[in-house]
Design a protein around this motif. Structure first.
Motif, PDB file in Angstrom:
ATOM      1  N   ILE A 176       0.856  -1.185   0.000  1.00  0.00           N
ATOM      2  CA  ILE A 176       0.000   0.000   0.000  1.00  0.00           C
ATOM      3  C   ILE A 176       0.890   1.232   0.000  1.00  0.00           C
ATOM      4  O   ILE A 176       1.763   1.380   0.859  1.00  0.00           O
ATOM      5  CB  ILE A 176      -0.929   0.027   1.236  1.00  0.00           C
ATOM      6  N   GLU A 177       0.660   2.122  -0.965  1.00  0.00           N
ATOM      7  CA  GLU A 177       1.509   3.303  -1.094  1.00  0.00           C
ATOM      8  C   GLU A 177       0.697   4.588  -1.112  1.00  0.00           C
ATOM      9  O   GLU A 177      -0.464   4.618  -1.546  1.00  0.00           O
ATOM     10  CB  GLU A 177       2.334   3.225  -2.381  1.00  0.00           C
ATOM     11  N   GLN A 178       1.334   5.625  -0.661  1.00  0.00           N
ATOM     12  CA  GLN A 178       0.806   6.975  -0.776  1.00  0.00           C
ATOM     13  C   GLN A 178       0.832   7.391  -2.238  1.00  0.00           C
ATOM     14  O   GLN A 178       1.828   7.176  -2.934  1.00  0.00           O
ATOM     15  CB  GLN A 178       1.673   7.923   0.057  1.00  0.00           C
ATOM     16  N   PRO A 179      -0.239   7.971  -2.775  1.00  0.00           N
ATOM     17  CA  PRO A 179      -0.218   8.416  -4.177  1.00  0.00           C
ATOM     18  C   PRO A 179       0.856   9.468  -4.407  1.00  0.00           C
ATOM     19  O   PRO A 179       1.168  10.268  -3.528  1.00  0.00           O
ATOM     20  CB  PRO A 179      -1.617   9.018  -4.380  1.00  0.00           C
ATOM     21  N   ILE A 180       1.416   9.447  -5.592  1.00  0.00           N
ATOM     22  CA  ILE A 180       2.448  10.409  -5.964  1.00  0.00           C
ATOM     23  C   ILE A 180       1.793  11.663  -6.531  1.00  0.00           C
ATOM     24  O   ILE A 180       0.883  11.582  -7.358  1.00  0.00           O
ATOM     25  CB  ILE A 180       3.402   9.800  -6.998  1.00  0.00           C
ATOM     26  N   VAL A 181       2.247  12.807  -6.092  1.00  0.00           N
ATOM     27  CA  VAL A 181       1.827  14.085  -6.671  1.00  0.00           C
ATOM     28  C   VAL A 181       2.875  14.461  -7.711  1.00  0.00           C
ATOM     29  O   VAL A 181       4.053  14.608  -7.392  1.00  0.00           O
ATOM     30  CB  VAL A 181       1.711  15.178  -5.597  1.00  0.00           C
ATOM     31  N   GLN A 182       2.467  14.607  -8.962  1.00  0.00           N
ATOM     32  CA  GLN A 182       3.440  14.883 -10.009  1.00  0.00           C
ATOM     33  C   GLN A 182       3.619  16.380 -10.237  1.00  0.00           C
ATOM     34  O   GLN A 182       2.802  17.204  -9.838  1.00  0.00           O
ATOM     35  CB  GLN A 182       3.055  14.183 -11.303  1.00  0.00           C
TER      36      GLN A 182
END
Length: 342
Positions: A176-182
């Motif tokens: 489970i990962e934190q979403p990446i902000v691009q």
């Protein structure tokens, strides 16, 4: 550099076992429709290229070999050449770190710049606590390729956390990962997908050499891979697009992104120098695996490492889409020479 006789024999044996005339004829007729060539000569050329030019049928199709001269074809990497390099250069035991995303996250934690948990050890409370900090989560199957096994969940819809935890575990979605902000520049192209960059490097023991650079673009799905509708363009040594984008799998040409209208041919990867600096450090982390295809995202403040592939994945241009008639094989010369000394 020629592929070893042993590697070639294994390749030819594998091709012979999987040979299906109907499938090869299908490629030939597709090429005929797309490029206006008679399918029979194309079929013969495909069979010859597979047997004597280290070129699988899909490689032949995706790189538009029917439109290239023999000299031009010799500048392109193929699946056999790439697998030969990967197997000859990379230690298989050490490469297991790259095959499992949890092992990879552990080994390269300082380059991730995002929070993550392993549901194999984190219980229901750990998942719920994580979701309180990150209401939208990315769930991954630890061992998967081509964007498969990646899912996005909005946990605002979860009412029973024990059942949700059990469902994720039962599906194997335990990372489970934190979403990446691009970076805003990349978000202009497609805000709904993290548009990643595949950068293949070779560490010769002293220098980390970028070999192949491909910028991928999504269409709003959880992944920017072709299997999710994505496409790519090749970048030069300065992180700038060398031509239009394409899928590599069928007739396609994208001078602009089909959804946002942003220019593909004018694309310039932001924070390019920072991305190279990060990979220069990361590529030295496991020297027993010197040939790696890295997936990198560019965040607002710097690059973010997603994963590494010890078999980097084949990215080449298509002359029918870009007009470019040369490939990336010469960039691999040092790696090929080093294989010859082993």
């Amino acid at each position: 550099m020629a592929v070893s006789l042993r590697a070639r024999a294994r390749y030819l044996a594998k091709r012979a076992r999987s040979f299906r005339l109907g499938r090869v004829w299908g490629f030939a007729t597709q090429i005929s429709k797309e490029q206006g060539k008679h399918p029979v000569p194309v079929l013969i050329d495909m069979l010859y290229s597979a047997a004597f030019r280290d070129t699988a049928y899909l490689d032949y199709y995706e790189a538009d070999f029917a439109l290239l001269t023999r000299a031009e074809r010799a500048t392109f990497m193929t699946s056999l050449l790439q697998h030969h390099l990967a197997e000859a250069l990379n230690d298989r035991e050490a490469a297991k770190t790259f095959e499992n995303k949890i092992a990879f996250n552990t080994a390269f934690a300082e380059f991730l710049h995002r929070e993550w948990i392993d549901l194999s050890t984190a219980g229901v409370d750990g998942l719920r606590s994580f979701a309180e900090r990150h209401p939208v989560i990315i769930a991954k199957v630890p061992v998967s390729r081509e964007g498969k096994g990646v899912f996005r969940y909005d946990t605002a819809e979860v009412s029973e956390w024990t059942a949700f935890h059990a469902d994720l575990v039962s599906k194997g979605q335990v990372l489970i990962e934190q979403p990446i902000v691009q970076h805003p520049y990349l978000a202009k192209y497609c805000a709904g997908t993290v548009n990643t960059t595949r950068i293949t490097t070779y560490f010769d023991g002293e220098t980390v050499r970028p070999l192949v650079i491909a910028q991928k673009f999504g269409r709003g799905a959880v992944s920017d891979q072709f299997t999710w509708g994505g496409f790519f363009t090749m970048l030069d040594e300065n992180g700038r697009a060398v031509g239009p984008g394409h899928t590599g799998r069928h007739v396609s040409r994208y001078e602009t992104h089909p959804d946002s209208g942003e220019s593909i041919v004018d694309f310039q990867l932001p924070l390019w120098d920072e991305a190279l600096a990060m990979l220069d450090e990361a590529a030295r982390r496991i020297p027993a695996v010197p040939y790696v295809g890295w997936d990198v995202a560019i965040g607002p403040d710097g690059p973010v490492l997603l994963e590494g592939n010890w078999t980097p994945g084949l990215y080449e241009t298509r002359v029918s889409a870009t007009g470019i008639r040369h490939g990336t094989r010469p960039l691999h010369d040092r790696a090929f020479r080093d294989v010859g000394t082993r």
